[in-house]
Scaffold this motif. Structure first.
Motif, PDB file in Angstrom:
ATOM      1  N   ASP A  52       0.824  -1.207   0.000  1.00 25.60           N
ATOM      2  CA  ASP A  52       0.000   0.000   0.000  1.00 25.60           C
ATOM      3  C   ASP A  52       0.861   1.261   0.000  1.00 25.60           C
ATOM      4  N   GLU A  53       2.095   1.136  -0.469  1.00 26.96           N
ATOM      5  CA  GLU A  53       2.987   2.293  -0.456  1.00 26.96           C
ATOM      6  C   GLU A  53       2.505   3.401  -1.393  1.00 26.96           C
ATOM      7  N   TRP A  54       1.994   3.017  -2.558  1.00 24.02           N
ATOM      8  CA  TRP A  54       1.464   4.015  -3.480  1.00 24.02           C
ATOM      9  C   TRP A  54       0.049   3.627  -3.872  1.00 24.02           C
ATOM     10  N   GLU A  55      -0.842   4.605  -3.833  1.00 28.57           N
ATOM     11  CA  GLU A  55      -2.224   4.424  -4.277  1.00 28.57           C
ATOM     12  C   GLU A  55      -2.610   5.654  -5.086  1.00 28.57           C
ATOM     13  N   ALA A  56      -3.636   5.513  -5.884  1.00 28.45           N
ATOM     14  CA  ALA A  56      -4.028   6.564  -6.820  1.00 28.45           C
ATOM     15  C   ALA A  56      -4.391   7.884  -6.146  1.00 28.45           C
ATOM     16  N   ASP A  57      -4.714   7.870  -4.850  1.00 35.35           N
ATOM     17  CA  ASP A  57      -5.058   9.122  -4.182  1.00 35.35           C
ATOM     18  C   ASP A  57      -3.832   9.856  -3.637  1.00 35.35           C
ATOM     19  N   ARG A  58      -2.655   9.312  -3.883  1.00 33.19           N
ATOM     20  CA  ARG A  58      -1.417   9.966  -3.419  1.00 33.19           C
ATOM     21  C   ARG A  58      -0.821  10.792  -4.559  1.00 33.19           C
ATOM     22  N   PHE A  59      -0.152  11.844  -4.212  1.00 35.64           N
ATOM     23  CA  PHE A  59       0.458  12.711  -5.218  1.00 35.64           C
ATOM     24  C   PHE A  59       1.777  12.124  -5.700  1.00 35.64           C
ATOM     25  N   ILE A  60       1.962  12.114  -7.006  1.00 40.52           N
ATOM     26  CA  ILE A  60       3.205  11.638  -7.604  1.00 40.52           C
ATOM     27  C   ILE A  60       4.374  12.491  -7.122  1.00 40.52           C
ATOM     28  N   ALA A  61       4.152  13.796  -6.979  1.00 43.62           N
ATOM     29  CA  ALA A  61       5.210  14.697  -6.518  1.00 43.62           C
ATOM     30  C   ALA A  61       5.658  14.398  -5.098  1.00 43.62           C
ATOM     31  N   ASP A  62       4.779  13.794  -4.302  1.00 45.38           N
ATOM     32  CA  ASP A  62       5.109  13.472  -2.910  1.00 45.38           C
ATOM     33  C   ASP A  62       5.607  12.043  -2.727  1.00 45.38           C
ATOM     34  N   THR A  63       5.502  11.233  -3.746  1.00 52.06           N
ATOM     35  CA  THR A  63       5.856   9.812  -3.628  1.00 52.06           C
ATOM     36  C   THR A  63       6.843   9.400  -4.709  1.00 52.06           C
ATOM     37  N   ILE A  64       6.387   9.311  -5.915  1.00 53.39           N
ATOM     38  CA  ILE A  64       7.181   8.758  -7.019  1.00 53.39           C
ATOM     39  C   ILE A  64       8.450   9.567  -7.279  1.00 53.39           C
ATOM     40  N   ILE A  65       8.351  10.874  -7.273  1.00 53.09           N
ATOM     41  CA  ILE A  65       9.539  11.705  -7.557  1.00 53.09           C
ATOM     42  C   ILE A  65      10.596  11.551  -6.458  1.00 53.09           C
ATOM     43  N   PRO A  66      10.248  11.707  -5.157  1.00 48.75           N
ATOM     44  CA  PRO A  66      11.272  11.484  -4.131  1.00 48.75           C
ATOM     45  C   PRO A  66      11.780  10.046  -4.103  1.00 48.75           C
ATOM     46  N   TRP A  67      10.908   9.073  -4.357  1.00 49.73           N
ATOM     47  CA  TRP A  67      11.349   7.676  -4.376  1.00 49.73           C
ATOM     48  C   TRP A  67      12.330   7.443  -5.517  1.00 49.73           C
ATOM     49  N   THR A  68      12.102   8.100  -6.650  1.00 45.31           N
ATOM     50  CA  THR A  68      13.024   7.970  -7.787  1.00 45.31           C
ATOM     51  C   THR A  68      14.375   8.575  -7.429  1.00 45.31           C
ATOM     52  N   SER A  69      14.354   9.722  -6.792  1.00 50.05           N
ATOM     53  CA  SER A  69      15.598  10.363  -6.360  1.00 50.05           C
ATOM     54  C   SER A  69      16.373   9.456  -5.407  1.00 50.05           C
ATOM     55  N   LEU A  70      15.671   8.854  -4.471  1.00 54.15           N
ATOM     56  CA  LEU A  70      16.311   7.946  -3.522  1.00 54.15           C
ATOM     57  C   LEU A  70      16.838   6.697  -4.234  1.00 54.15           C
ATOM     58  N   TRP A  71      16.064   6.162  -5.176  1.00 55.58           N
ATOM     59  CA  TRP A  71      16.510   4.998  -5.943  1.00 55.58           C
ATOM     60  C   TRP A  71      17.807   5.335  -6.678  1.00 55.58           C
ATOM     61  N   LEU A  72      17.890   6.523  -7.274  1.00 58.06           N
ATOM     62  CA  LEU A  72      19.102   6.930  -7.998  1.00 58.06           C
ATOM     63  C   LEU A  72      20.294   7.070  -7.044  1.00 58.06           C
TER      64      LEU A  72
END
Length: 100
Positions: A52-72
């Motif tokens: 349940d880390e990401w769901e459609a009601d969450r903002f991409i800017a608050d989840t996917i973008i920081p997670w991508t930065s951390l992954w990099l």
């Protein structure tokens, strides 16, 4: 001290966001050591889809973008240290259930 990366994020309602690193290209440490925590097409594995880390009601800017930065960040550490220190669970390619 990190490289600058260009990424692409694609999101379609009802599906999980998909992320690609456009430049610089992701590269393996050697031909015998594939890049860890990626999906087919070298898409970074940012979270476990069945969680349940990401769901459609969450903002991409608050989840996917920081997670991508951390992954990099973990990707760059892996290049230096030879070990993926980002933790996480990554499904095996045969058992993974995702769209590439």
């Amino acid at each position: 001290m990190s490289q600058e990366y260009q990424i692409r994020v694609v999101y379609q309602l009802g599906e999980s966001p998909k992320v690609w690193v456009l430049s610089p290209a992701l590269v393996a440490r050697s031909k015998d050591e594939p890049i860890p925590h990626v999906y087919p097409g070298l898409r970074p594995c940012l979270y476990l889809p069945s969680s349940d880390e990401w769901e459609a009601d969450r903002f991409i800017a608050d989840t996917i973008i920081p997670w991508t930065s951390l992954w990099l960040y973990y990707y760059e550490v892996w290049h230096v240290a030879g070990e993926w220190v980002g933790g996480g669970v990554h499904p095996s390619p045969r058992k993974a259930r995702f769209k590439s």
